[in-house]
Enzyme design. Structure first.
Site, mmCIF file in Angstrom:
data_model
loop_
_atom_site.group_PDB
_atom_site.id
_atom_site.type_symbol
_atom_site.label_atom_id
_atom_site.label_comp_id
_atom_site.label_asym_id
_atom_site.label_seq_id
_atom_site.Cartn_x
_atom_site.Cartn_y
_atom_site.Cartn_z
ATOM 1 N N LYS A 20 0.833 -1.208 0.000
ATOM 2 C CA LYS A 20 0.000 0.000 0.000
ATOM 3 C C LYS A 20 0.866 1.256 0.000
ATOM 4 O O LYS A 20 0.610 2.204 -0.745
ATOM 5 C CB LYS A 20 -0.930 -0.011 1.218
ATOM 6 C CG LYS A 20 -1.863 1.195 1.308
ATOM 7 C CD LYS A 20 -3.023 0.930 2.253
ATOM 8 C CE LYS A 20 -2.621 0.969 3.715
ATOM 9 N NZ LYS A 20 -2.541 2.363 4.247
ATOM 10 N N ARG A 112 -7.957 13.139 12.682
ATOM 11 C CA ARG A 112 -6.493 13.038 12.741
ATOM 12 C C ARG A 112 -5.831 14.396 12.491
ATOM 13 O O ARG A 112 -6.337 15.210 11.713
ATOM 14 C CB ARG A 112 -6.008 11.981 11.747
ATOM 15 C CG ARG A 112 -6.550 10.601 12.107
ATOM 16 C CD ARG A 112 -6.285 9.565 11.056
ATOM 17 N NE ARG A 112 -4.874 9.191 10.992
ATOM 18 C CZ ARG A 112 -4.406 8.248 10.168
ATOM 19 N NH1 ARG A 112 -5.237 7.610 9.349
ATOM 20 N NH2 ARG A 112 -3.130 7.946 10.158
ATOM 21 N N SER A 156 5.033 10.545 9.729
ATOM 22 C CA SER A 156 6.028 10.820 8.683
ATOM 23 C C SER A 156 5.367 11.163 7.354
ATOM 24 O O SER A 156 6.061 11.439 6.371
ATOM 25 C CB SER A 156 6.934 9.605 8.501
ATOM 26 O OG SER A 156 6.178 8.496 8.024
ATOM 27 N N ASP A 295 2.237 0.188 12.578
ATOM 28 C CA ASP A 295 1.194 -0.697 12.052
ATOM 29 C C ASP A 295 1.335 -2.128 12.559
ATOM 30 O O ASP A 295 0.389 -2.916 12.479
ATOM 31 C CB ASP A 295 1.202 -0.684 10.522
ATOM 32 C CG ASP A 295 0.623 0.598 9.954
ATOM 33 O OD1 ASP A 295 -0.075 1.319 10.701
ATOM 34 O OD2 ASP A 295 0.866 0.894 8.772
#
EC number: 2.5.1.19
Length: 406
Positions: A20, A112, A156, A295
């Site tokens: 991804k 977010r 990032s 993740d």
């Protein structure tokens, strides 16, 4: 609703889906290239479809795997769905589109933080408004600034956005307190594939990258995804033996770190040019800071749930991902009968034998997949009430899972 009864055996082989993260980067660099590019074997998921929509909105034509970049980016409304990468890179790239662009997303993404990228755009003379989505960017078309500084302790993704912008216009990019450094390395590696030249230097808590202008159209083959493959590698470490193909041995993906963690856990790990194979063995407790690979956190919590002893899993930005992943895993491990203590930046987990549970996914794709792996060894039937969230990154996850359940 999905019901999972622990199978008699877990063994087999799967092919890792395309990455991804690389797919996002390949498409955005194709948007800014000097001629057509081919993004070969991209991941097709909800997040990457958001990026495809974004580059089309900016003026690119996409025919199958071929991207035809526009002569000039056009301002537009960009709907990033739930993709933080799409939203944050689009916010930065929209500075090249002369006019007003609006970047928005679904409710989950609207929660977010976006202020770091917005503040840094102002440093290069681009007006932008919004601490969270929707963000409005007043694009200049041409940018004369020669340097920019971005604080990257929360994510990032804005750093990646500015590096991609720099590849088009030439820019000194100063990244302050970079978190998830391997994702920055992945961006630089992808830029190299598109002919971008750069120099970098580490200065205390700052990473300084001097990027020359010039993105060349190319054929970019998307590597396999260690993030998605990690689900099966963890299943192999816990329950049997699983082989995963389509993973590059020399990749810089952040989640390749799962191989080192599984070795520490006590699993047998075999890495070949053609595949990675993991077999269950010992279940040692873990002490891991996953700030560079957030993740993996849900899966590391699953490993800890079965470990023989107390584990501590930490990470700086875990509460501001698709969900508050610290709280989400604390809730689910408790439901599975595992003792857990929530910390400000992670979890303390006392391993044991999880029992069957009714999970709560918090509409987070990583949580959903981790719960499925947790359930495979639980004592009794488990229920996962929602599984649609996996479309964000790995639509075929459950089909692949069935390949290794005997």
């Amino acid at each position: 609703m999905l019901r999972i009864v622990p199978p008699k055996e877990i063994q087999g082989e799967v092919i890792a889906p395309p990455s991804k993260s690389y797919t996002h980067r390949g498409y955005f660099l194709s948007l800014l290239a000097d001629e057509k590019s081919i993004v070969e074997r991209p991941l097709i998921s909800d997040d990457t479809l958001a990026t495809i929509d974004a580059i089309r909105a900016f003026g690119a034509d996409l025919i199958e795997e071929v991207v035809y970049p526009p002569e000039e980016l056009r301002p537009n409304y960009i709907f990033a769905r739930d993709s933080g990468t799409t939203a944050r890179i689009s916010i930065i790239v929209s500075s090249l589109a002369k006019g007003v662009s609006v970047i928005d997303g679904r409710e989950q993404l609207r929660r977010r933080p976006m202020e770091d990228g917005v503040s840094s755009l102002r440093m290069i003379g681009v007006e932008a408004i919004g601490k969270r989505l929707p963000v409005k960017v007043f694009g200049r078309g041409r940018i004369s600034a020669k340097e920019v500084s971005i604080v990257a302790e929360k994510s990032s993704q804005f750093a990646t956005g500015f590096l991609i912008l720099a590849a088009k216009i030439g820019l000194k990019v100063e990244i302050v307190k970079p978190v998830s450094k391997p994702y920055i390395e992945m961006t630089l590696k992808t830029m190299e594939e598109f002919g971008v030249k750069y120099d970098k230097a580490q200065e205390n808590e700052r990473l300084v990258i001097f990027v020359d202008p010039g993105v060349k159209g190319t054929k970019f083959k998307v590597p396999g995804d260690y993030s998605s493959a990690a689900n099966f590698l963890v299943a192999g470490a816990l329950y049997g033996k699983i082989r995963v193909r389509n993973l590059m041995r020399d990749d810089v993906q952040a989640d390749k770190e799962i191989l080192n963690i599984l070795r520490e856990y006590g699993a047998k790990v075999k890495v070949k040019d053609e595949y990675v194979e993991v077999e269950s063995n010992e279940r040692n407790p873990l002490n891991v800071d996953c700030s560079n690979f957030p993740d993996l956190f849900p899966l590391l919590a699953v490993l800890a749930a079965y470990a023989e002893g107390k584990s501590v899993i930490r990470g700086r930005q875990l509460r501001i991902k698709e969900s508050d992943r610290i709280h989400a895993m604390a809730v689910n491990l408790s439901r599975a009968g595992i003792r857990v203590r929530e910390l400000s930046d992670g979890l303390e987990i006392w391993g044991g034998q999880p029992k069957g549970f009714r999970g709560k996914t918090f509409n987070d794709h990583r949580i959903t997949m981790a719960l499925a792996i947790l359930a495979l060894g639980a004592k009794g039937e488990s229920i996962i009430p929602e599984t649609k969230s996996i479309a964000k990154s790995y639509p075929n996850f459950f089909e692949d899972l069935m390949r290794v359940i005997k």
